[in-house]
Design a protein around this motif. Structure first.
Motif, short mmCIF file in Angstrom:
data_model
loop_
_atom_site.label_atom_id
_atom_site.label_comp_id
_atom_site.label_asym_id
_atom_site.label_seq_id
_atom_site.Cartn_x
_atom_site.Cartn_y
_atom_site.Cartn_z
N GLY A 240 -2.63 -2.92 -5.30
CA GLY A 240 -1.56 -2.37 -5.78
C GLY A 240 -0.59 -2.03 -4.26
N ARG A 241 -1.21 -1.67 -3.37
CA ARG A 241 -0.40 -1.42 -2.01
C ARG A 241 0.35 -0.47 -2.38
NH1 ARG A 241 1.62 -6.83 0.43
NH2 ARG A 241 2.47 -7.37 -1.33
N VAL A 242 1.46 0.05 -1.85
CA VAL A 242 2.21 1.21 -1.72
C VAL A 242 2.87 1.26 -3.06
CG1 VAL A 242 4.01 2.38 -0.81
CG2 VAL A 242 2.58 1.12 0.62
N PHE A 243 3.66 0.23 -3.52
CA PHE A 243 4.51 0.35 -4.75
C PHE A 243 4.02 -0.48 -5.80
CE2 PHE A 243 7.51 0.90 -1.24
CZ PHE A 243 7.78 2.20 -1.30
N GLY A 244 2.78 -0.92 -6.01
CA GLY A 244 2.30 -1.50 -7.06
C GLY A 244 2.78 -2.84 -7.51
N LYS A 245 2.32 -3.80 -8.34
CA LYS A 245 2.91 -4.97 -8.53
C LYS A 245 3.87 -4.95 -9.59
CE LYS A 245 -1.77 -7.30 -7.45
NZ LYS A 245 -2.73 -7.84 -7.82
N ALA A 271 -3.44 1.82 -10.61
CA ALA A 271 -3.35 1.73 -9.33
C ALA A 271 -2.76 0.48 -9.05
CB ALA A 271 -4.54 2.06 -8.70
N GLU A 272 -3.11 -0.58 -9.65
CA GLU A 272 -2.87 -1.96 -9.22
C GLU A 272 -1.34 -2.00 -9.62
OE1 GLU A 272 -3.88 -6.57 -9.88
OE2 GLU A 272 -4.31 -4.94 -11.70
N GLU A 273 -0.59 -1.46 -10.73
CA GLU A 273 0.67 -1.89 -11.11
C GLU A 273 1.54 -0.77 -10.50
OE1 GLU A 273 0.33 -2.18 -15.36
OE2 GLU A 273 -0.34 -4.20 -15.34
N TRP A 274 1.04 0.42 -10.40
CA TRP A 274 1.88 1.46 -9.79
C TRP A 274 1.96 1.75 -8.31
CZ3 TRP A 274 5.65 2.10 -13.16
CH2 TRP A 274 5.56 1.87 -14.52
N GLY A 275 0.64 1.00 -7.71
CA GLY A 275 0.43 1.39 -6.35
C GLY A 275 -0.09 2.85 -5.86
N TRP A 276 0.07 3.02 -4.53
CA TRP A 276 -0.30 4.44 -4.25
C TRP A 276 0.83 5.43 -4.76
CZ3 TRP A 276 1.25 8.35 -0.69
CH2 TRP A 276 0.32 9.08 -0.23
N VAL A 277 1.97 5.10 -4.75
CA VAL A 277 2.95 5.83 -5.53
C VAL A 277 2.57 6.56 -6.62
CG1 VAL A 277 5.43 6.38 -5.96
CG2 VAL A 277 4.73 5.11 -3.73
N LEU B 34 -7.62 6.35 -1.48
CA LEU B 34 -6.44 5.43 -2.06
C LEU B 34 -5.62 5.11 -1.03
CD1 LEU B 34 -5.37 7.66 -5.20
CD2 LEU B 34 -6.24 5.19 -5.21
N PHE B 35 -5.36 5.98 0.09
CA PHE B 35 -4.34 5.71 1.03
C PHE B 35 -5.15 4.35 1.98
CE2 PHE B 35 -3.16 6.13 5.61
CZ PHE B 35 -1.90 6.04 5.46
N VAL B 36 -6.47 4.59 2.27
CA VAL B 36 -7.17 3.58 2.84
C VAL B 36 -7.19 2.32 2.04
CG1 VAL B 36 -9.70 2.90 3.45
CG2 VAL B 36 -8.79 5.16 3.95
N LEU B 37 -7.56 2.24 0.87
CA LEU B 37 -7.61 0.99 -0.02
C LEU B 37 -6.15 0.57 -0.07
CD1 LEU B 37 -10.08 2.24 -2.67
CD2 LEU B 37 -10.45 0.76 -1.06
N GLN B 38 -5.16 1.13 -0.47
CA GLN B 38 -3.97 0.58 -0.93
C GLN B 38 -2.83 0.63 0.11
OE1 GLN B 38 -3.26 3.75 -4.19
NE2 GLN B 38 -3.32 1.81 -5.43
#
Lengths: 368, 629
Positions: A240-245, A271-277, B34-38
């Motif tokens: 999902g990274r920061v902003f998600g997919k 978490a995948e779709e909305w990311g860390w945010v 979460l910070f580490v993973l994402q």
């Protein structure tokens, strides 16, 4: 009954936080179950919506009753819950390896969920009726609540629902700790807990559950299964990274890599779709909800209210911590659901009733 | 409730600080995770998840070998390839099916049959479509898959995997096939059971021991599969790199433990060969410790036919074979015939219903209850002692002993000698047999016991049933001076780390448990059994050996009654079973043997010669110092 004064004391921030989580739950569940229906809204979303509606209605009705009346019914309610748990042991339906469903008139009930509230009410009554002789409880004073905590735990263990059993141990332990225990008692109890943990690992846990723990302790040695799910869960969350997919774009969970996407593994979908945010925002809502609970409990004027408020906050706290810790690989997977976000009627209604109690305590703070 | 002073509540309010701290710390942990993973590793996971997938290739472990007592291979492994499909990667099932039909000639029905399990399983589970693929096809498909992008659109092999898998090989063919047993594929039903017992050790379509030693020692023989993960992109090319390797698993398979048997391959071969075309069973025991040196059951199935998947029609045909090729005859109950006279003799001596020097008269039979019970020698044996009665197998003498003893006293000694109960050998299909008592008859038929039945059971007819294995153990107990033992096939389980004693025998090795029978009486019986072979009057005189002195007892077990024989004739499938139980050498007993030849006629004719051959072979090996180092 409901006058201006009463309304003005309605805890709106708590209410909106809750509504926020309910909305997230439905939106996210739609995504998690999206590919089960060829477009359209799956039955999971509809029934979750129904349960949320029911829970809110029930919660609203409960607001009309002073929570302190429950002190009278606390033990009977606790007893009824025990009977339900006993019924599960004998007539329970097994779902996903856990025998924790009771089918009553076509409804699937999970008594272990309802037991969370009744246990908290029963504890609140006990600690309210029996303040410690000195500043903290001695061992002899804790025998009764200890048995009160053990009964449901034993029944749940017999029903092979280790996740819930663990949850109950944490819940009871936090209430005891709060009530105040002497140091040596803490020591004795810790030792007992350790021994029972070892014993249950050796004799009670099913191989399936052991494999989960093994997989957590030695992920590299686990060739398949538990570790695989955890890896997929981490990939899903991480990707999902920061902003998600983006909404409905979470292909990884869609590709059915994750089991139980609508219950235990609901958070990775978000978490995948909305990311860390998005994860941060959701966590922020949970933190707010639990903080409100603690705040309400701390402002209550008598022991029953304090312990009831604290117990409900603890329920929320431990469910969030155990579920997220599991799907993020911080602790072994146990199959504890995420409050409100996970699909499941018993779980949702239980949480909403609990929050209704919080509201109740906050509204009747000045009505002595 | 409201009388509480505010202090108590205030005191509690202060404790909430801890709660806020705990909440903060826990959430911080989760946020950090979460910070580490994402964010820290987000890009990497994103690569993993988007158009790339982690592919897990399972490397099946070979099963442990089965070896004889001198570590000679009895059952080993050979390589093979399976054609499997991983449903997760299949885009178009129909196209895939057609492609496979065109390329390999697989039948569409078989494909559909295998595909039916897809609902039961997670999508990353490879479904075995075709086991033991011919090498040329396996090679062809491998090449095709690599060049998948170059294939015409009419082919789609996405999701097809060629999986290597070791299969069983039996270098000695039919040898002891029933004892080794066979493997069968894990079905969805058994899979659920295995999964709860041994999580993640079995996969659907794996082979699991389902009979014989393969079944009994499954958990030792079964290896641990290896896993090899690779990262592939959308078109199936492998991606490698530092970061990737750190996350992927690469676990080599671990072969199962070898099972070292007490069986001696040469003895086993000799024994099997001695049967020629006859059907029956043979058990050769070491009387000192219960080790099984040879275990024969004939006829048997062809193990080569069962190493891989077999069509259900063929399977039905094999199971329905009138020769009963799946029946382990050494573990099946039969009427013991005159071999049971050993039990009757011991019981009579112990209970003192006969003195060793007492003589009884045989005039060719005995009249009892309005019926004439015949002795096999029509003219009768004249006046005989117990010794002579055993040597000449005089029925009349034993009828009398049966009358004097009664069913329950006889049963007591039969049980001392291990008859009528499982021996505890490491095989599943063992039967108990039956030693009748008065109570048993009441329970089973609701009828009282008739005195006339005492005559029948005293000579091993009537309702008595024993297995060849029990008979060998009985002989061993008589030969070793009355110490009970537990027959077993596995000597040890061996992994690379060294030898592990088979857990099965912890505390089982103890053969010092004495049965309550005096050595004096046992040696009387042994002396008589020695004369059965050594003297011209003895029923097994024809099978005496110039190499070794055996002591034994012949037996003939009726398949149908004498009256029925008169009607249909006593040949073919109505012919009597032939028995011979023996121990050797007489002076210093080491082994016991039981031979049963189905429909072989007289024990002396059919069974004793086989025992002789095997015992001689044992003595030869022993004198060469080969059996016992």
């Amino acid at each position: 009954m409901i006058d201006k004064k009463f309304q003005s004391r309605f805890h709106w921030p708590l209410f909106w936080t809750l509504i926020g989580l309910c909305a997230i739950s439905l939106v996210n569940l739609h995504s998690a179950t999206y590919n089960l229906t060829k477009g359209g809204i799956s039955s999971f979303v509809w029934s979750q919506g129904l349960w949320i509606g029911l829970g809110l209605l029930l919660g609203a009705l409960l607001l009309f009753i002073d929570y302190r009346l429950w002190i009278r019914f606390s033990y009977p309610v606790y007893f009824v819950t025990l009977v339900l748990l006993l019924l599960v042991v004998f007539f329970g339906k097994t779902v996903g390896g856990n025998r924790n469903w009771l089918v009553i008139g076509g409804l699937n009930l999970q008594p272990a969920e309802l037991a969370k509230i009744s246990l908290v009410i029963a504890f609140a009554r006990f600690f309210s009726d029996n303040p410690p002789g000195r500043s903290s409880y001695q061992l002899i004073e804790l025998v009764r609540p200890g048995i009160m905590a053990l009964l449901p735990i034993v029944l749940i263990v017999l029903g092979k629902d280790m996740g819930s059993a663990l949850f109950f141990i944490f819940l009871s332990a936090s209430l005891f700790a709060f009530a105040g225990i002497q140091r040596k008692v803490v020591l004795i109890l810790s030792v007992l807990l350790l021994i029972s943990g070892i014993v249950s690992y050796k004799f009670v846990l099913s191989p399936h559950q052991k494999s989960r723990i093994e997989a957590f302790l030695h992920p590299s040695e686990d060739t398949r299964g538990e570790g695989y799910h955890l890896l997929q869960s981490k990939i899903t969350v991480g990707s999902g990274r920061v902003f998600g997919k983006g909404y409905l774009q979470g292909m990884h969970s869609k590709l059915l890599y994750l089991p139980e996407r609508h219950t235990d593994f609901i958070f990775p979908v978000l978490a995948e779709e909305w990311g860390w945010v998005g994860s941060f925002f959701t966590l922020f809502l949970y933190a707010t909800l639990i903080s409100f609970g603690l705040q309400i409990a701390s402002k209550a004027r008598e022991r029953f209210g304090i312990f009831l408020g604290l117990g409900i906050s603890a329920i929320l706290f431990w469910q969030v911590v155990i579920n997220l810790g599991g799907v993020l690989g911080l602790i072994p997977l146990t199959g504890v659901t995420l409050p409100i976000l996970s699909y499941g009627g018993s779980s949702v209604v239980t949480i909403l009733i609990g929050i209704s109690f919080l509201m109740n305590i906050s509204m009747r703070r000045f009505m002595f | 409730m409201l009388d509480f002073p505010q202090e108590g509540v205030k005191e509690l309010s202060r404790r909430f600080v801890f709660c806020y701290v705990a909440l903060g710390v826990a959430l911080l942990f989760i946020l950090l995770r979460l910070f580490v993973l994402q964010i820290v590793r987000g890009d990497f996971f994103w690569i993993l998840s988007s158009e790339h997938t982690v592919k897990e290739i399972r490397i099946p472990a070979a099963r442990g070998l089965i070896l004889d007592r001198k570590k000679r291979v009895l059952v080993e492994n050979r390589p093979s390839f399976d054609l499997a499909v991983i449903p997760q990667y299949v885009r178009d099932r129909k196209l895939l099916k057609e492609s496979l039909m065109k390329l390999t000639g697989i039948s569409g029905d078989l494909f559909d049959f295998r595909w039916r399990w897809v609902k039961e399983l997670p999508p990353f589970y490879p479904l075995r479509i075709w086991t033991d693929l011919p090498y040329d096809l396996a090679a062809k498909l491998k090449v095709m898959r690599v060049t998948a992008n170059g294939l015409p659109d009419s082919y789609d092999l996405r999701g097809v995997e060629i999986i290597p898998r070791p299969l069983r090989r039996h270098p000695s063919g039919f040898l002891a096939a029933l004892t080794f047993g066979y493997l069968s594929e894990v079905s969805p039903e058994t899979f659920k059971k295995l999964q709860s017992e041994f999580p993640n050790r079995y996969w659907l379509g794996d082979l699991v021991g389902s009979s014989g030693l393969e079944g009994f020692w499954e958990s030792s023989l079964k290896g641990e599969d290896g896993v090899w993960q690779k990262l592939v992109n959308a078109i199936g090319q492998e991606i490698s790199g530092e970061e990737v390797q750190g996350l992927l698993k690469d676990i080599p398979p671990r072969q199962g433990a070898d099972l070292v048997l007490s069986i001696d391959k040469e003895l086993q071969e000799t024994a099997e060969f001695a049967f020629q075309q006859k059907s029956g069973a043979l058990v050769l025991l070491d009387i000192r410790n219960g080790e099984v040196l040879a275990l024969v059951s004939r006829p048997s199935f062809d193990p080569a036919e069962l190493t891989t998947t077999i069509s259900s029609d063929r399977w039905k045909l094999l199971v329905a074979d009138p020769a009963k090729i799946f029946l382990h005859r050494a573990l099946q109950p039969y009427p013991p015939g005159s071999t049971y006279k050993i039990v009757t003799a011991i019981a009579a001596l112990e209970e003192k219903v006969i003195r060793p020097d007492e003589k009884l008269y045989c005039g060719g039979g005995m009249r009892f209850g309005g019926r004439f019970f015949r002795c096999w020698r029509e003219g009768g044996h004249g006046s005989v002692s117990l010794h002579e009665a055993l040597v000449q197998s005089c029925d009349t003498f034993f009828y009398e002993l049966g009358l004097r003893l009664g069913a329950d006293r006889l049963a007591k000694y039969a049980h001392y000698l291990g008859l009528g109960e499982k021996t505890g050998i490491d095989l599943w299909s063992e039967k108990e047999g039956l030693i009748p008592t008065e109570e048993w008859k009441k329970k089973a038929f609701g009828e009282p016991w008739y005195a006339g039945e005492n005559l029948s059971i005293a000579v091993g007819q009537g309702s008595v049933l024993v297995t060849p294995l029990q008979s060998a153990r009985m002989m061993a107990i008589v030969a070793n001076g009355g110490r009970s033992l537990r027959p077993h096939l596995a000597q040890s389980v061996q992994r690379d780390e060294g030898e592990i004693q088979a857990p099965f025998f912890e505390g089982e090795q103890d053969v010092s448990v004495r049965i309550p029978v005096s050595e004096e009486n046992l040696s009387l019986v042994r002396a008589a059994l020695a004369d059965v072979v050594a003297t011209p009057q003895g029923t097994a005189y024809g099978s005496r050996s110039s190499l070794v002195a055996m002591g034994g007892k012949t037996g003939t077990a009726q398949v149908i009654s004498e009256e029925a024989k008169k009607r249909v004739g006593g040949t073919g499938r109505f012919e009597d079973h032939a028995w011979f139980v023996a121990f050797a050498p007489v002076s210093n007993p080491q082994i016991a043997v039981a031979v049963l030849v189905e429909h072989g006629g007289f024990g002396a004719q059919a069974a004793a010669p086989i025992a002789k051959v095997v015992v001689e072979k044992f003595m030869q090996s022993a004198s060469e110092g080969a059996v016992r180092e």
